[in-house]
Write a protein that holds these residues in place. Structure first.
Motif, PDB file in Angstrom:
ATOM      1  N   GLY A   1      -8.283  -6.072   4.165  1.00  0.00           N
ATOM      2  CA  GLY A   1      -6.851  -5.877   4.195  1.00  0.00           C
ATOM      3  C   GLY A   1      -6.598  -4.536   3.527  1.00  0.00           C
ATOM      4  N   HIS A   2      -5.427  -3.959   3.715  1.00  0.00           N
ATOM      5  CA  HIS A   2      -5.155  -2.671   3.084  1.00  0.00           C
ATOM      6  C   HIS A   2      -4.962  -2.787   1.574  1.00  0.00           C
ATOM      7  CE1 HIS A   2      -4.143  -0.872   7.164  1.00  0.00           C
ATOM      8  NE2 HIS A   2      -4.921   0.036   6.613  1.00  0.00           N
ATOM      9  N   GLY A   3      -4.799  -4.012   1.074  1.00  0.00           N
ATOM     10  CA  GLY A   3      -4.577  -4.196  -0.355  1.00  0.00           C
ATOM     11  C   GLY A   3      -5.604  -3.537  -1.247  1.00  0.00           C
ATOM     12  N   PRO A   4      -6.923  -3.675  -0.964  1.00  0.00           N
ATOM     13  CA  PRO A   4      -7.917  -3.036  -1.830  1.00  0.00           C
ATOM     14  C   PRO A   4      -7.776  -1.519  -1.929  1.00  0.00           C
ATOM     15  CG  PRO A   4      -8.963  -4.702  -0.470  1.00  0.00           C
ATOM     16  CD  PRO A   4      -7.557  -4.562   0.028  1.00  0.00           C
ATOM     17  N   MET A   5      -7.152  -0.894  -0.921  1.00  0.00           N
ATOM     18  CA  MET A   5      -6.918   0.551  -0.991  1.00  0.00           C
ATOM     19  C   MET A   5      -5.927   0.878  -2.107  1.00  0.00           C
ATOM     20  SD  MET A   5      -8.596   1.944   1.741  1.00  0.00           S
ATOM     21  CE  MET A   5      -7.719   3.329   2.487  1.00  0.00           C
ATOM     22  N   GLN A   6      -5.072  -0.100  -2.452  1.00  0.00           N
ATOM     23  CA  GLN A   6      -4.053   0.104  -3.468  1.00  0.00           C
ATOM     24  C   GLN A   6      -4.574  -0.174  -4.874  1.00  0.00           C
ATOM     25  OE1 GLN A   6      -0.952   1.240  -2.955  1.00  0.00           O
ATOM     26  NE2 GLN A   6      -0.235   1.053  -5.057  1.00  0.00           N
TER      27      GLN A   6
ATOM     28  N   THR B   1       1.476  -5.320   2.513  1.00  0.00           N
ATOM     29  CA  THR B   1       0.112  -5.668   2.904  1.00  0.00           C
ATOM     30  C   THR B   1      -0.402  -6.778   2.001  1.00  0.00           C
ATOM     31  OG1 THR B   1      -2.074  -4.778   3.432  1.00  0.00           O
ATOM     32  CG2 THR B   1      -0.983  -3.845   1.507  1.00  0.00           C
ATOM     33  N   GLY B   2      -1.690  -6.803   1.752  1.00  0.00           N
ATOM     34  CA  GLY B   2      -2.342  -7.846   0.977  1.00  0.00           C
ATOM     35  C   GLY B   2      -3.758  -7.991   1.486  1.00  0.00           C
ATOM     36  N   PHE B   3      -4.280  -9.237   1.500  1.00  0.00           N
ATOM     37  CA  PHE B   3      -5.598  -9.465   2.075  1.00  0.00           C
ATOM     38  C   PHE B   3      -5.451  -9.855   3.544  1.00  0.00           C
ATOM     39  CE2 PHE B   3      -4.440 -13.720   0.446  1.00  0.00           C
ATOM     40  CZ  PHE B   3      -4.728 -14.536   1.536  1.00  0.00           C
ATOM     41  N   TRP B   4      -6.525  -9.591   4.322  1.00  0.00           N
ATOM     42  CA  TRP B   4      -6.518  -9.935   5.744  1.00  0.00           C
ATOM     43  C   TRP B   4      -7.019 -11.356   5.888  1.00  0.00           C
ATOM     44  CZ3 TRP B   4      -3.980  -7.168   9.182  1.00  0.00           C
ATOM     45  CH2 TRP B   4      -4.110  -7.488  10.538  1.00  0.00           C
TER      46      TRP B   4
ATOM     47  N   TRP C   1       0.879  -1.169   0.000  1.00  0.00           N
ATOM     48  CA  TRP C   1       0.000   0.000   0.000  1.00  0.00           C
ATOM     49  C   TRP C   1       0.914   1.215   0.000  1.00  0.00           C
ATOM     50  CZ3 TRP C   1      -2.698   1.968   5.017  1.00  0.00           C
ATOM     51  CH2 TRP C   1      -3.569   3.021   4.722  1.00  0.00           C
ATOM     52  N   THR C   2       0.762   2.073  -1.001  1.00  0.00           N
ATOM     53  CA  THR C   2       1.603   3.252  -1.100  1.00  0.00           C
ATOM     54  C   THR C   2       1.081   4.326  -0.149  1.00  0.00           C
ATOM     55  OG1 THR C   2       2.064   2.758  -3.425  1.00  0.00           O
ATOM     56  CG2 THR C   2       2.593   4.981  -2.637  1.00  0.00           C
ATOM     57  N   LEU C   3       1.895   4.684   0.835  1.00  0.00           N
ATOM     58  CA  LEU C   3       1.485   5.648   1.845  1.00  0.00           C
ATOM     59  C   LEU C   3       1.645   7.077   1.329  1.00  0.00           C
ATOM     60  CD1 LEU C   3       3.024   3.919   4.997  1.00  0.00           C
ATOM     61  CD2 LEU C   3       0.708   3.695   4.059  1.00  0.00           C
ATOM     62  N   ALA C   4       1.196   8.022   2.129  1.00  0.00           N
ATOM     63  CA  ALA C   4       1.195   9.419   1.694  1.00  0.00           C
ATOM     64  C   ALA C   4       2.590   9.937   1.374  1.00  0.00           C
ATOM     65  CB  ALA C   4       0.544  10.292   2.766  1.00  0.00           C
TER      66      ALA C   4
ATOM     67  N   ASP D   1      -1.635 -10.505   4.099  1.00  0.00           N
ATOM     68  CA  ASP D   1      -0.941  -9.537   4.940  1.00  0.00           C
ATOM     69  C   ASP D   1      -0.338 -10.295   6.119  1.00  0.00           C
ATOM     70  OD1 ASP D   1      -0.286  -7.525   6.870  1.00  0.00           O
ATOM     71  OD2 ASP D   1      -1.727  -6.169   5.930  1.00  0.00           O
ATOM     72  N   GLN D   2       0.977 -10.217   6.264  1.00  0.00           N
ATOM     73  CA  GLN D   2       1.637 -10.980   7.320  1.00  0.00           C
ATOM     74  C   GLN D   2       1.194 -10.543   8.714  1.00  0.00           C
ATOM     75  OE1 GLN D   2       3.685 -13.807   6.855  1.00  0.00           O
ATOM     76  NE2 GLN D   2       2.630 -13.481   4.906  1.00  0.00           N
ATOM     77  N   ALA D   3       0.718  -9.300   8.833  1.00  0.00           N
ATOM     78  CA  ALA D   3       0.212  -8.845  10.131  1.00  0.00           C
ATOM     79  C   ALA D   3      -1.036  -9.611  10.539  1.00  0.00           C
ATOM     80  CB  ALA D   3      -0.079  -7.352  10.078  1.00  0.00           C
ATOM     81  N   SER D   4      -1.746 -10.168   9.555  1.00  0.00           N
ATOM     82  CA  SER D   4      -2.957 -10.922   9.862  1.00  0.00           C
ATOM     83  C   SER D   4      -2.666 -12.359  10.259  1.00  0.00           C
ATOM     84  CB  SER D   4      -3.906 -10.907   8.665  1.00  0.00           C
ATOM     85  OG  SER D   4      -3.417 -11.700   7.592  1.00  0.00           O
ATOM     86  N   LEU D   5      -1.401 -12.737  10.223  1.00  0.00           N
ATOM     87  CA  LEU D   5      -1.005 -14.110  10.554  1.00  0.00           C
ATOM     88  C   LEU D   5      -0.166 -14.178  11.821  1.00  0.00           C
ATOM     89  CD1 LEU D   5      -0.169 -15.316   6.949  1.00  0.00           C
ATOM     90  CD2 LEU D   5      -2.183 -15.893   8.300  1.00  0.00           C
ATOM     91  N   THR D   6      -0.095 -13.092  12.547  1.00  0.00           N
ATOM     92  CA  THR D   6       0.675 -13.068  13.792  1.00  0.00           C
ATOM     93  C   THR D   6      -0.149 -13.643  14.937  1.00  0.00           C
ATOM     94  OG1 THR D   6      -0.129 -10.869  14.386  1.00  0.00           O
ATOM     95  CG2 THR D   6       1.890 -10.985  13.033  1.00  0.00           C
TER      96      THR D   6
END
Length: 231
Positions: free
Chosen positions: A108-113, A24-27, A14-17, A58-63
């Protein structure tokens, strides 16, 4: 037996400001929980992504922190590995949504991208909406609704009540001041009415054939609501 299309982000960042790429990716929960609900009910799932790319979790969703501990994280990884549909996605531009009994978009944040600006996804959503196909969309998945525009530029979902990841949740997640835009704001600007509840609490809104959920905790009740529309 129904056929349900999962439209999953193909983005792995996800490209930030400030221009940096946030991985990211899917949750995972938002894919696994509905998938289990639908397949347990005897329905078939097909996965589609932009370009038919293999979707990234999204690896954060697998912690452990996101899964109630190490055992939950291990179970989520095993479940993703066992979900064969993820290894054989169809290309989004080759999919006819009217051939399916329901369409589901996880977040996940992916769809924002990607999905927020994907014309093929927007056309698919518009066609499904006009056809009366039940639609389920959760968390950041409603970013895809932004690409569903009519020839006159109006959003196809303008006037609909929805739930989506809120500004308050994005703030608590630590991304509100880094994001190029906030989902709740963009949906509101597009003419949708975002019905927000307290952060992280389950919240599902059904408006006609559209069922939306606010956050990962909404995945299970959203799946149940979508199953109700299939009966």
């Amino acid at each position: 037996m129904a056929d349900i299309l999962f439209v999953i982000t193909g983005a792995d960042h996800w490209t930030l400001a400030d221009g940096t790429a946030h991985p990211t990716g899917f949750w995972a929960e938002e894919v696994l929980t509905p998938h289990q609900a639908f397949t347990t009910a005897g329905h078939r799932v097909t996965v589609a992504t932009p370009g038919g790319v293999l979707p990234t979790a999204d690896q954060a969703s697998l912690t452990p922190e996101s899964n109630g501990g190490p055992d939950g994280a291990d179970a989520a990884r095993r479940a993703l590995a066992a979900m064969t549909e993820l290894r054989h996605p169809r290309a989004l531009d080759e999919v006819d949504p009217t051939a399916f009994d329901a369409v589901f978009y996880p977040g996940g944040h992916g769809p924002m991208q990607d999905l927020a600006v994907d014309a093929d996804s927007g056309a698919l959503l518009t066609r499904a909406l006009d056809h009366g196909t039940p639609l389920g969309v959760v968390c950041h998945g409603p970013a895809a609704l932004l690409a569903a525009t009519r020839p006159d530029g109006a959003n196809a979902f303008a006037g609909y009540r929805v739930a989506a990841f809120t500004n308050a949740e994005e703030t608590q997640a630590g991304f509100a001041d880094k994001a190029p835009w906030l989902l709740q704001d963009r949906l509101t600007d597009a003419g949708l009415t975002v019905q927000a509840r307290e952060p992280w609490a389950p919240n599902v809104v059904t408006d006609r054939t559209l069922v939306t959920g606010q956050n990962p905790a909404s995945s299970a009740p959203l799946a149940a609501a979508l199953l109700t529309l299939l009966r």
